[in-house]
Scaffold this motif. Sequence first.
Motif, PDB file in Angstrom:
ATOM      1  N   ASP A  57       0.813  -1.209   0.000  1.00 39.00           N
ATOM      2  CA  ASP A  57       0.000   0.000   0.000  1.00 39.00           C
ATOM      3  C   ASP A  57       0.853   1.268   0.000  1.00 39.00           C
ATOM      4  O   ASP A  57       0.362   2.344  -0.341  1.00 39.00           O
ATOM      5  N   GLY A  58       2.122   1.130   0.399  1.00 39.11           N
ATOM      6  CA  GLY A  58       3.034   2.268   0.397  1.00 39.11           C
ATOM      7  C   GLY A  58       3.728   2.420  -0.937  1.00 39.11           C
ATOM      8  O   GLY A  58       3.699   1.520  -1.788  1.00 39.11           O
ATOM      9  N   PRO A  59       4.389   3.551  -1.168  1.00 35.58           N
ATOM     10  CA  PRO A  59       5.037   3.785  -2.463  1.00 35.58           C
ATOM     11  C   PRO A  59       6.194   2.826  -2.739  1.00 35.58           C
ATOM     12  O   PRO A  59       6.389   2.398  -3.880  1.00 35.58           O
ATOM     13  N   VAL A  60       6.988   2.476  -1.707  1.00 36.05           N
ATOM     14  CA  VAL A  60       8.128   1.581  -1.919  1.00 36.05           C
ATOM     15  C   VAL A  60       7.651   0.176  -2.264  1.00 36.05           C
ATOM     16  O   VAL A  60       8.111  -0.452  -3.231  1.00 36.05           O
ATOM     17  N   GLY A  61       6.728  -0.355  -1.478  1.00 36.16           N
ATOM     18  CA  GLY A  61       6.213  -1.692  -1.748  1.00 36.16           C
ATOM     19  C   GLY A  61       5.432  -1.775  -3.040  1.00 36.16           C
ATOM     20  O   GLY A  61       5.508  -2.775  -3.767  1.00 36.16           O
ATOM     21  N   GLU A  62       4.669  -0.731  -3.360  1.00 36.18           N
ATOM     22  CA  GLU A  62       3.907  -0.726  -4.606  1.00 36.18           C
ATOM     23  C   GLU A  62       4.839  -0.746  -5.818  1.00 36.18           C
ATOM     24  O   GLU A  62       4.602  -1.472  -6.793  1.00 36.18           O
ATOM     25  N   ALA A  63       5.911   0.046  -5.762  1.00 38.63           N
ATOM     26  CA  ALA A  63       6.872   0.057  -6.860  1.00 38.63           C
ATOM     27  C   ALA A  63       7.596  -1.287  -6.977  1.00 38.63           C
ATOM     28  O   ALA A  63       7.851  -1.777  -8.083  1.00 38.63           O
ATOM     29  N   LEU A  64       7.915  -1.900  -5.834  1.00 43.28           N
ATOM     30  CA  LEU A  64       8.581  -3.205  -5.870  1.00 43.28           C
ATOM     31  C   LEU A  64       7.652  -4.275  -6.435  1.00 43.28           C
ATOM     32  O   LEU A  64       8.089  -5.137  -7.216  1.00 43.28           O
ATOM     33  N   LEU A  65       6.375  -4.235  -6.074  1.00 36.78           N
ATOM     34  CA  LEU A  65       5.423  -5.205  -6.609  1.00 36.78           C
ATOM     35  C   LEU A  65       5.262  -5.046  -8.115  1.00 36.78           C
ATOM     36  O   LEU A  65       5.218  -6.046  -8.864  1.00 36.78           O
ATOM     37  N   HIS A  66       5.191  -3.808  -8.587  1.00 33.93           N
ATOM     38  CA  HIS A  66       5.105  -3.569 -10.032  1.00 33.93           C
ATOM     39  C   HIS A  66       6.334  -4.114 -10.748  1.00 33.93           C
ATOM     40  O   HIS A  66       6.215  -4.775 -11.803  1.00 33.93           O
ATOM     41  N   SER A  67       7.500  -3.869 -10.193  1.00 36.78           N
ATOM     42  CA  SER A  67       8.732  -4.373 -10.794  1.00 36.78           C
ATOM     43  C   SER A  67       8.755  -5.895 -10.801  1.00 36.78           C
ATOM     44  O   SER A  67       9.204  -6.523 -11.768  1.00 36.78           O
ATOM     45  N   PHE A  68       8.264  -6.501  -9.722  1.00 40.87           N
ATOM     46  CA  PHE A  68       8.226  -7.963  -9.640  1.00 40.87           C
ATOM     47  C   PHE A  68       7.307  -8.549 -10.707  1.00 40.87           C
ATOM     48  O   PHE A  68       7.645  -9.548 -11.361  1.00 40.87           O
ATOM     49  N   ALA A  85       9.641  -1.402 -18.402  1.00 42.98           N
ATOM     50  CA  ALA A  85      10.774  -2.335 -18.419  1.00 42.98           C
ATOM     51  C   ALA A  85      11.558  -2.270 -17.117  1.00 42.98           C
ATOM     52  O   ALA A  85      12.766  -2.526 -17.103  1.00 42.98           O
ATOM     53  N   ASP A  86      10.863  -1.957 -16.039  1.00 39.88           N
ATOM     54  CA  ASP A  86      11.523  -1.819 -14.737  1.00 39.88           C
ATOM     55  C   ASP A  86      11.688  -3.199 -14.106  1.00 39.88           C
ATOM     56  O   ASP A  86      10.890  -3.637 -13.287  1.00 39.88           O
ATOM     57  N   LEU A  87      12.741  -3.919 -14.502  1.00 40.92           N
ATOM     58  CA  LEU A  87      13.005  -5.231 -13.933  1.00 40.92           C
ATOM     59  C   LEU A  87      13.462  -5.093 -12.492  1.00 40.92           C
ATOM     60  O   LEU A  87      13.977  -4.057 -12.068  1.00 40.92           O
ATOM     61  N   LEU A 100      14.912 -10.687  -0.157  1.00 41.17           N
ATOM     62  CA  LEU A 100      13.596 -11.193  -0.550  1.00 41.17           C
ATOM     63  C   LEU A 100      13.644 -11.852  -1.921  1.00 41.17           C
ATOM     64  O   LEU A 100      13.006 -12.893  -2.143  1.00 41.17           O
ATOM     65  N   LEU A 101      14.403 -11.268  -2.841  1.00 38.38           N
ATOM     66  CA  LEU A 101      14.565 -11.877  -4.165  1.00 38.38           C
ATOM     67  C   LEU A 101      15.264 -13.226  -4.061  1.00 38.38           C
ATOM     68  O   LEU A 101      14.876 -14.194  -4.728  1.00 38.38           O
ATOM     69  N   LEU A 102      16.293 -13.306  -3.221  1.00 39.32           N
ATOM     70  CA  LEU A 102      16.994 -14.570  -3.017  1.00 39.32           C
ATOM     71  C   LEU A 102      16.065 -15.640  -2.461  1.00 39.32           C
ATOM     72  O   LEU A 102      16.068 -16.792  -2.927  1.00 39.32           O
ATOM     73  N   LEU A 103      15.253 -15.285  -1.481  1.00 39.40           N
ATOM     74  CA  LEU A 103      14.316 -16.245  -0.899  1.00 39.40           C
ATOM     75  C   LEU A 103      13.287 -16.709  -1.929  1.00 39.40           C
ATOM     76  O   LEU A 103      12.935 -17.895  -1.993  1.00 39.40           O
TER      77      LEU A 103
END
Length: 331
Positions: free
Chosen positions: A93-104, A280-282, A306-309
């Motif tokens: 719901d926050g900007p950091v997590g939202e951007a990370l989810l989009h990238s994922f 293209a935000d990998l 988190l990516l490693l896990l």
Amino acid sequence: MTTTVPESGTRAVLKSSSGAARGPRRRTGRIRRVGLPYLLLLPALLLELLVHLVPMVIGIAMSFKQLTQFFIRDWSSAPWSGFDNYRLSVDFDGPVGEALLHSFLVTCGYTLLSVGLCWLLGTAAAICMQDTFRGRGLLRTVFLVPYALPVYAAVITWAFMFQHDNGAVNRILHDQLHLTGRPSFWLIGDNSFYALLIVSVWKGWPFAFLIVMAGLQNIPGELYEAAALDGAGMWQQIRRITLPSLRPVNQVLVLVLFLWTFNDFNTPYVLFGKAAPEAADLISIHIYQSSFVTWNFGTGSAMSVLLLLFLLVVTGAYLLFTSRGRKTADV
């Protein structure tokens, strides 16, 4: 007065003495045989420890600290943050997590398309190259050129080809073939995803071609001859003989392609620079931006962990699924 020792007793004494002398030698030789492989592997293990394991442990430790640009000179003095960096990363719901989810999600779609197309093109080319014809060796060499080229040189060449004004892609599609109404922007906007996918498939499918072609060498030709005598066509032979025989090879190939593509950093970084377009935000570029652009190394390290896990879970589930499928097929 002399005493005589029976001949049988002399032989027994000699055997016992020789056996006692031979015992330590056998133990020493056994120790050398057992310890030699580990001794030969020791330099590689030490190098692996220095190159991968030590930075991994340091990165995990950094993920629990508020490591920003203010603590670059002495990162060990950064305050302990616990799991705050992880909470910030998974707070969608926050900007950091939202951007990370989009990238994922972008990375997942990019990886599935790239791996699928690489496997499809590589398998098709390998099957076509099985028949003997004039120029087959030359075609095999040409197919392997993208895999042999350095990544940076190849991607920079593609970046020039995708230029809006004088790139070869727009010249061919717009000026010569007239397939587009106007020249397209390939390195910005939504088209950046397709440009990245094209480059990834172009440089990745020769590896699949090489692995599948090696796997095809282990399939006996008598199977195809018998299938042809029974009236099986080309597609039936591929479905009933080729693909089942290549199952072990494809299991390893798909896993390697998945890990390489999901972790790919060189291709988007060389193609777009430090700031990749949103389409293209990998996740590899996103973690780089979170760490080295915003100078928040704690959050970037948490994202890396988190990516490693995630990759460990996916790899373990994939290996478990394929091993069960292999046992079922064997039964």
